[in-house]
Design a protein around this motif. Structure first.
Motif, short mmCIF file in Angstrom:
data_model
loop_
_atom_site.label_atom_id
_atom_site.label_comp_id
_atom_site.label_asym_id
_atom_site.label_seq_id
_atom_site.Cartn_x
_atom_site.Cartn_y
_atom_site.Cartn_z
N ALA A 101 -111.74 27.54 92.89
CA ALA A 101 -113.05 26.93 92.62
C ALA A 101 -114.19 27.73 93.23
CB ALA A 101 -113.07 25.50 93.15
N ASP A 102 -113.91 28.55 94.25
CA ASP A 102 -114.95 29.36 94.88
C ASP A 102 -114.75 30.85 94.60
OD1 ASP A 102 -112.64 29.72 96.33
OD2 ASP A 102 -113.61 29.55 98.31
N ALA A 103 -114.27 31.16 93.41
CA ALA A 103 -113.87 32.52 93.06
C ALA A 103 -115.04 33.50 93.10
CB ALA A 103 -113.26 32.54 91.66
N ARG A 104 -114.68 34.74 93.33
CA ARG A 104 -115.61 35.86 93.20
C ARG A 104 -115.11 36.70 92.03
NH1 ARG A 104 -116.87 40.57 97.73
NH2 ARG A 104 -118.59 41.58 96.61
N ILE A 105 -115.97 36.91 91.04
CA ILE A 105 -115.59 37.52 89.77
C ILE A 105 -116.35 38.83 89.57
CG2 ILE A 105 -115.47 37.22 87.27
CD1 ILE A 105 -113.64 35.32 88.78
N LEU A 106 -115.64 39.85 89.12
CA LEU A 106 -116.22 41.15 88.79
C LEU A 106 -116.50 41.21 87.29
CD1 LEU A 106 -116.91 44.14 89.50
CD2 LEU A 106 -114.48 44.66 89.10
N VAL A 107 -117.72 41.59 86.92
CA VAL A 107 -118.09 41.72 85.51
C VAL A 107 -118.56 43.15 85.27
CG1 VAL A 107 -119.55 40.87 83.64
CG2 VAL A 107 -118.74 39.29 85.42
N LEU A 108 -117.77 43.90 84.53
CA LEU A 108 -118.10 45.29 84.22
C LEU A 108 -118.76 45.35 82.85
CD1 LEU A 108 -117.83 48.20 85.27
CD2 LEU A 108 -115.69 48.37 83.99
#
Length: 223
Positions: free
Chosen positions: A41-48
């Motif tokens: 629920a507290d994820a850190r997401i990488l968006v390339l």
């Protein structure tokens, strides 16, 4: 990629892309659903390839507890992302550059939409390996881009269907027909080659989830 430094092209990016990529907004939501299967629920997401901010906005609205790092080589496209995100910006950090500009800290998931088809195979593989290294074990990667058979009549048939879709969406006929040149302008790979690169980069559980004329999308996991 001078297209992404041209002010007029950048300002019309969202509207133009929605007309040439079937189900674009649904693709963004599907990416969010797939990432959520294994992200907390507290994820850190990488968006390339985050310029424009459309997928960032869609996924951030779906997941109010997530934070994001977005990477894009175009300063103008990152400015557009800031405008698109608006009040969501406090949860997003934007970085100008390529995958090497992304933080090394492990991420709970990653997404790369409409980006990898710009990269030749060697560079594409290295990019996938760099994404892999930045993911936590079990985290998902969602990718989607042009991927279709290049040689022979089959590829031309799919390009013609793409052009017909663009024309039906309101793209001027001359511009729609120009999409037939994709095979000359971009280092497009076949779906089999794309899946092989994901596998070579270390990903497992590779599944095709999106298939729209010349566009394909996969979800894969870091083991």
């Amino acid at each position: 990629m001078t297209l992404f430094s041209d002010p007029a092209a950048v300002s019309g990016y969202a509207e133009r892309t929605a007309k040439i990529v079937p189900g674009l907004r649904d693709l963004h939501r599907m990416a969010g659903v797939l990432l959520a299967e294994h992200a907390p629920a507290d994820a850190r997401i990488l968006v390339l390839g985050a310029g424009g901010g459309m997928e960032l906005k869609a996924i951030a609205e779906m997941q109010p507890g997530w934070h994001f790092d977005g990477i894009d080589p175009s300063a103008r496209m990152l400015d557009l992302a800031r405008m698109t995100l608006g009040s969501l910006m406090p949860r997003v950090r934007l970085h100008e550059g390529y995958i090497d500009s992304a933080p090394k800290a492990p991420f709970d998931g990653a997404v790369c939409l409409l980006t990898l088809h710009f990269l030749p195979p060697v560079e594409r593989l290295q990019t996938l390996k760099q994404i892999f290294m930045r993911l936590k074990p079990g985290a998902s990667l969602v990718v989607a881009h042009h991927s279709f058979p290049i040689g022979g009549a089959a590829g031309d048939r799919w390009l013609a269907r793409n052009a017909a879709f663009a024309a039906a969406s309101g793209v001027p006929a001359v511009q729609a027909e120009g999409s037939m040149a994709i095979k000359e302008r971009l280092p497009v790979l076949s779906p089999e080659q794309d899946a092989d690169l994901l596998r070579e980069a270390g990903f497992t559980d590779i599944v095709l989830f999106y298939c729209a004329f010349t566009f394909k999308g996969w979800v894969a996991r870091r083991s």
